[in-house]
Design a protein around this motif. Structure first.
Motif, PDB file in Angstrom:
ATOM      1  N   ASP A 109       0.824  -1.200   0.000  1.00 50.19           N
ATOM      2  CA  ASP A 109       0.000   0.000   0.000  1.00 50.19           C
ATOM      3  C   ASP A 109       0.862   1.255   0.000  1.00 50.19           C
ATOM      4  OD1 ASP A 109      -2.372   1.386  -0.102  1.00 50.19           O
ATOM      5  OD2 ASP A 109      -2.616   1.483   2.072  1.00 50.19           O
ATOM      6  N   TRP A 293      -5.396  -6.339  -4.998  1.00 52.41           N
ATOM      7  CA  TRP A 293      -6.290  -6.186  -6.154  1.00 52.41           C
ATOM      8  C   TRP A 293      -7.727  -6.533  -5.780  1.00 52.41           C
ATOM      9  CZ3 TRP A 293      -9.252  -9.869  -8.712  1.00 52.41           C
ATOM     10  CH2 TRP A 293      -9.830  -9.465  -9.906  1.00 52.41           C
ATOM     11  N   ARG A 295      -9.210  -6.226  -2.900  1.00 50.39           N
ATOM     12  CA  ARG A 295      -9.811  -5.166  -2.076  1.00 50.39           C
ATOM     13  C   ARG A 295     -10.381  -4.052  -2.940  1.00 50.39           C
ATOM     14  NH1 ARG A 295      -5.161  -6.352   1.134  1.00 50.39           N
ATOM     15  NH2 ARG A 295      -5.778  -7.370   3.092  1.00 50.39           N
ATOM     16  N   ARG A 296      -9.751  -3.810  -4.075  1.00 46.48           N
ATOM     17  CA  ARG A 296     -10.243  -2.768  -4.983  1.00 46.48           C
ATOM     18  C   ARG A 296     -11.376  -3.270  -5.876  1.00 46.48           C
ATOM     19  NH1 ARG A 296      -4.661  -2.498  -6.083  1.00 46.48           N
ATOM     20  NH2 ARG A 296      -5.079  -3.277  -8.202  1.00 46.48           N
ATOM     21  N   SER A 297     -11.540  -4.587  -5.981  1.00 48.36           N
ATOM     22  CA  SER A 297     -12.457  -5.162  -6.967  1.00 48.36           C
ATOM     23  C   SER A 297     -13.771  -5.644  -6.384  1.00 48.36           C
ATOM     24  CB  SER A 297     -11.771  -6.332  -7.696  1.00 48.36           C
ATOM     25  OG  SER A 297     -10.551  -5.915  -8.280  1.00 48.36           O
TER      26      SER A 297
END
Length: 438
Positions: A109, A293, A295-297
């Motif tokens: 991060d 990835w 967590r963003r999707s």
């Protein structure tokens, strides 16, 4: 004499002369000095004692690196850069460096920053120079914005009165020192935990960098921070690092500072040698990259646990034994999905050798499904491997029976997408909302 060596995972290092006929063969075999070879062998012994493996020694003149990427700097000045073995064509070194830097930034991060024309050369620099360059750039912005000063309470003995007299200690003053005063007062200075850590990291960068631009900027920042002392308690100062509103301009530099001071590494080289050595187990780095990835999707209603650690394989005499820890667990109100990542190349055309899959991994996923997905009418498990030319689409689904199925999906590291995830019920991307509406 400084020696720089660029290789990739599982490369073989030797003290003998190596004749490389191509860039690919050079990345898989390289010559290093005898002193560097001996130091890596000693380092490997320390890794083995801790349950890890850095290399496999093959005789007195050869060793084979294991599944680690990053940089090792030896006391004799040899810098060994180990890149992911993922790209097989094109500008392999540049693409592998870019991939590694992208994976590290996403996995930990780290703050994103646009790469302009002036940053292109730095972006293609070795891993350590890239980390140090990002740290210096973030620290320079803090210095330009303004280093945080705070009031610090000081208790001391002086010949003059200042601030408040410590009456209790003054009454206990021996006769021969009655002309000294025990006082307490506040000093407005920059000697905070955050600044001490930044100064320590800056000093380490100044000693380690070999890049002229980094060295020059580090020298300028050191002169501007000369009145700040270095941290003597790294762990303690990181615990005292404040995240309040007035310290918001310090947030971008913290992850880089942690990398420099080996506080955020899955694995780092420690000891008497103070070079900047950063090592990452590639399987762990791939797991964290996929988790970032995901967590963003996934939609906000889905919870991601990485890793999950709530279930055990068995109960013995009233006690739970053999904890099961899948890499990733997605949870909604009514459903769960178990995902596991593997940093290994598969061959979708090699059905005779089971595509390169491991039977042990299938046993492991079966146990995960039985414990974590119990009670669901249909259960889906997913094994995620890096996408390659030989593995560019999902394999036919594997049926465990009783409604439990296992998908083997490729993850495109360049395009940052889980290929064929729409074939599953995974709540990923826009199709997750469409499935929910249906």
């Amino acid at each position: 004499m400084v020696q720089s060596v660029v290789v990739r995972e599982y490369a073989r290092l030797t003290t003998e002369k190596v004749d490389g006929t191509s860039i690919e063969s050079t990345l898989d075999r390289a010559q290093i000095s005898q002193s560097a070879f001996d130091w890596i062998c000693k380092l490997n012994q320390k890794f083995s004692a801790a349950g890890a493996s850095l290399a496999i020694v093959e005789g007195r003149t050869w060793l084979r690196l294991d599944k680690h990427v990053g940089v090792i700097e030896t006391p004799c000045g040899t810098r060994i850069e180990i890149l992911p073995k993922h790209h097989e064509s094109g500008d392999v070194i540049h693409e592998s460096r870019a991939l590694l830097q992208r994976m590290i930034a996403a996995s930990f991060d780290l703050p994103a920053r646009e790469v302009g024309a002036a940053d292109l050369q730095l972006f293609n620099a070795p891993l350590t120079e890239w980390v140090m360059g990002r740290f210096l750039a973030a620290l320079e912005r803090i210095v330009k914005t303004g280093i945080r000063f705070d009031y610090r309470r000081v208790e001391e003995e002086q010949r003059y009165l200042r601030g408040q007299l410590n009456t209790v200690r003054q009454m206990r003053q021996p006769p021969g020192k009655q002309h000294f005063f025990h006082i307490r007062h506040d000093i407005f200075d920059p000697d905070g935990a955050e600044n001490r850590l930044l100064k320590l990291a800056l000093e380490q960068v100044s000693k380690t960098t070999r890049d002229a631009a980094n060295w020059k900027l580090a020298g300028e920042l050191r002169s501007l921070m000369s009145e700040i002392g270095s941290s003597k308690d790294v762990d303690g100062d990181f615990k005292r690092w404040r995240n309040e509103r007035l310290m918001s301009h310090y947030r971008p530099v913290k992850p880089w500072c942690e990398l420099i001071l080996n506080q955020q590494m899955p694995l780092s080289v420690a000891g008497n040698w103070h070079g900047l050595s950063l090592l990452f187990p590639m399987d762990k780095l791939f797991e964290r990259y996929v988790a970032a990835w995901l967590r963003r999707s996934i939609p906000p209603t889905i919870r991601l646990r990485s890793p999950a650690a709530s279930e055990y394989l068995t109960v013995h005499d009233g006690d739970k034994m053999f904890r099961l820890e899948p890499d990733l667990l997605l949870e909604s109100t009514n459903d769960k999905w178990v995902l596991d990542t593997k940093w290994k190349k598969l061959d979708a055309a090699d059905r005779g050798n089971k595509y390169g899959l491991s039977q042990g991994d299938f046993y492991q996923l079966y146990a995960y499904g039985k414990k974590y997905l119990a009670g669901q009418s249909s259960s889906e498990l997913v094994l995620i491997y890096p996408a390659t030319e030989s593995f560019s689409k999902s394999l036919p689904v594997f049926d465990y029976g009783d409604g439990m199925k296992l998908w083997v999906l490729p993850f495109d590291l360049t395009g940052q997408v889980l290929i064929d995830s729409e074939e599953t019920t995974l709540p990923i991307g826009f199709h997750a909302f469409e499935k929910k509406a249906a």
